[in-house]
Scaffold this motif. Structure first.
Motif, PDB file in Angstrom:
ATOM      1  N   ILE A 185      64.518  41.661  92.244  1.00  0.00           N
ATOM      2  CA  ILE A 185      63.395  40.905  91.704  1.00  0.00           C
ATOM      3  C   ILE A 185      63.863  39.518  91.280  1.00  0.00           C
ATOM      4  O   ILE A 185      64.917  39.360  90.661  1.00  0.00           O
ATOM      5  CB  ILE A 185      62.775  41.655  90.512  1.00  0.00           C
ATOM      6  N   ALA A 186      63.069  38.512  91.621  1.00  0.00           N
ATOM      7  CA  ALA A 186      63.417  37.132  91.291  1.00  0.00           C
ATOM      8  C   ALA A 186      63.430  36.930  89.780  1.00  0.00           C
ATOM      9  O   ALA A 186      62.807  37.679  89.015  1.00  0.00           O
ATOM     10  CB  ALA A 186      62.423  36.171  91.946  1.00  0.00           C
ATOM     11  N   VAL A 187      64.120  35.876  89.367  1.00  0.00           N
ATOM     12  CA  VAL A 187      64.317  35.623  87.938  1.00  0.00           C
ATOM     13  C   VAL A 187      62.999  35.327  87.232  1.00  0.00           C
ATOM     14  O   VAL A 187      62.727  35.861  86.150  1.00  0.00           O
ATOM     15  CB  VAL A 187      65.309  34.452  87.745  1.00  0.00           C
ATOM     16  N   ILE A 188      62.161  34.474  87.825  1.00  0.00           N
ATOM     17  CA  ILE A 188      60.937  34.038  87.136  1.00  0.00           C
ATOM     18  C   ILE A 188      59.978  35.201  86.885  1.00  0.00           C
ATOM     19  O   ILE A 188      59.507  35.377  85.745  1.00  0.00           O
ATOM     20  CB  ILE A 188      60.250  32.912  87.917  1.00  0.00           C
ATOM     21  N   PRO A 189      59.647  36.031  87.885  1.00  0.00           N
ATOM     22  CA  PRO A 189      58.766  37.171  87.579  1.00  0.00           C
ATOM     23  C   PRO A 189      59.369  38.131  86.561  1.00  0.00           C
ATOM     24  O   PRO A 189      58.663  38.642  85.690  1.00  0.00           O
ATOM     25  CB  PRO A 189      58.601  37.856  88.943  1.00  0.00           C
ATOM     26  N   ILE A 241      51.037  40.725  91.714  1.00  0.00           N
ATOM     27  CA  ILE A 241      50.602  39.351  91.940  1.00  0.00           C
ATOM     28  C   ILE A 241      51.756  38.438  92.346  1.00  0.00           C
ATOM     29  O   ILE A 241      51.640  37.639  93.286  1.00  0.00           O
ATOM     30  CB  ILE A 241      49.927  38.804  90.675  1.00  0.00           C
ATOM     31  N   LEU A 242      52.890  38.566  91.666  1.00  0.00           N
ATOM     32  CA  LEU A 242      53.979  37.600  91.854  1.00  0.00           C
ATOM     33  C   LEU A 242      55.047  38.031  92.832  1.00  0.00           C
ATOM     34  O   LEU A 242      55.789  37.203  93.346  1.00  0.00           O
ATOM     35  CB  LEU A 242      54.649  37.310  90.503  1.00  0.00           C
ATOM     36  N   ILE A 243      55.145  39.324  93.090  1.00  0.00           N
ATOM     37  CA  ILE A 243      56.254  39.809  93.912  1.00  0.00           C
ATOM     38  C   ILE A 243      55.795  40.351  95.242  1.00  0.00           C
ATOM     39  O   ILE A 243      56.380  40.066  96.295  1.00  0.00           O
ATOM     40  CB  ILE A 243      57.051  40.896  93.155  1.00  0.00           C
TER      41      ILE A 243
END
Length: 244
Positions: A185-189, A241-243
């Protein structure tokens, strides 16, 4: 019960969800149903309102039904039935208050507070949705670790003006760290999940402090479990929504 004791109960509820998610869907369902019913039983005690037994049923059953639906509905409609259960619970609360008749004590508090309890209990189905989403549990684990950090921070017997921002910051840092270690998982989400979850959990800690009255066991369990259930849906929707 004191805030740190309530936080400990929240950690136990969170652990039950994680164990269920990594065991089997049935175990996760049982955990979610038991926690939703616990919120239903204790929420009227936390609010200090009359007709507690009836309201316990009206608050607890929609949360349990929402969890069952999230377990068995076909993908990707994991939470499609959740709004219906929330609506049914809210309508049932209004009908019950009408049946009580005019002139009854704390009718407004009972309606508003019970509707909030219905909402929180039903949002627990989000943990099941997060577990089923894409067949992986990465976001569930990131959310659980962030929640655990926020709850552990809440155990500190420091002033709330220190614990509240500290809990949000640490949960926001724990999310990306857990994402890097346990998932892709990316840092921002992951950071967003941590901050949102931390904010919800420290807000409930503040709510308990502001109440200023000793809570019995049922009320303490309910107010400890309710925010833990609610953040499951937050994690699921952020993941979707974000991933996705």
């Amino acid at each position: 019960m004191k805030p740190w004791q309530i936080g400990t109960i929240g950690l136990v509820g969170l652990a039950a969800i994680v164990v269920g998610a990594y065991s089997s869907p049935v175990v996760l369902l049982i955990a979610a149903v038991v926690l939703a019913l616990a919120v239903g039983v204790g929420w009227p005690h936390f609010l200090g309102i009359p007709a507690r037994k009836t309201l316990a049923v009206l608050i607890g059953l929609p949360g349990a039904g929402s969890a069952v639906a999230a377990t068995y509905v076909p993908a990707p409609a994991f939470l499609d039935w959740t709004p219906a259960f929330i609506a049914a619970g809210v309508v049932a609360v209004f009908v019950m208050q009408l049946i009580r008749g005019t002139g009854q004590a704390q009718r407004l508090e009972s309606v508003l507070g019970s509707c909030a309890g219905v909402l929180l209990g039903c949002l627990g189905a989000g943990w099941i949705a997060a577990s089923r989403f894409n067949g992986v549990r990465e976001m569930l684990l990131v959310a659980a670790i962030s929640a655990a950090v926020a709850l552990l921070t809440g155990l500190l017997r420091w002033p709330d003006r220190v614990v509240a921002p500290l809990g949000i910051v640490l949960a926001g840092l724990a999310g990306p760290l857990a994402g890097l270690i346990f998932s892709d998982i990316a840092v921002i989400p992951a950071a967003l999940v941590g901050v949102v979850i931390g904010s919800v959990l420290v807000s409930f800690r503040r709510l308990v402090i502001l109440r200023g009255e000793a809570l019995n066991v049922a009320a303490a369990i309910s107010v400890a479990i309710a925010p833990v259930l609610a953040v499951g849906s937050l994690a699921y929707f952020i993941d979707k929504i974000l991933i996705y």
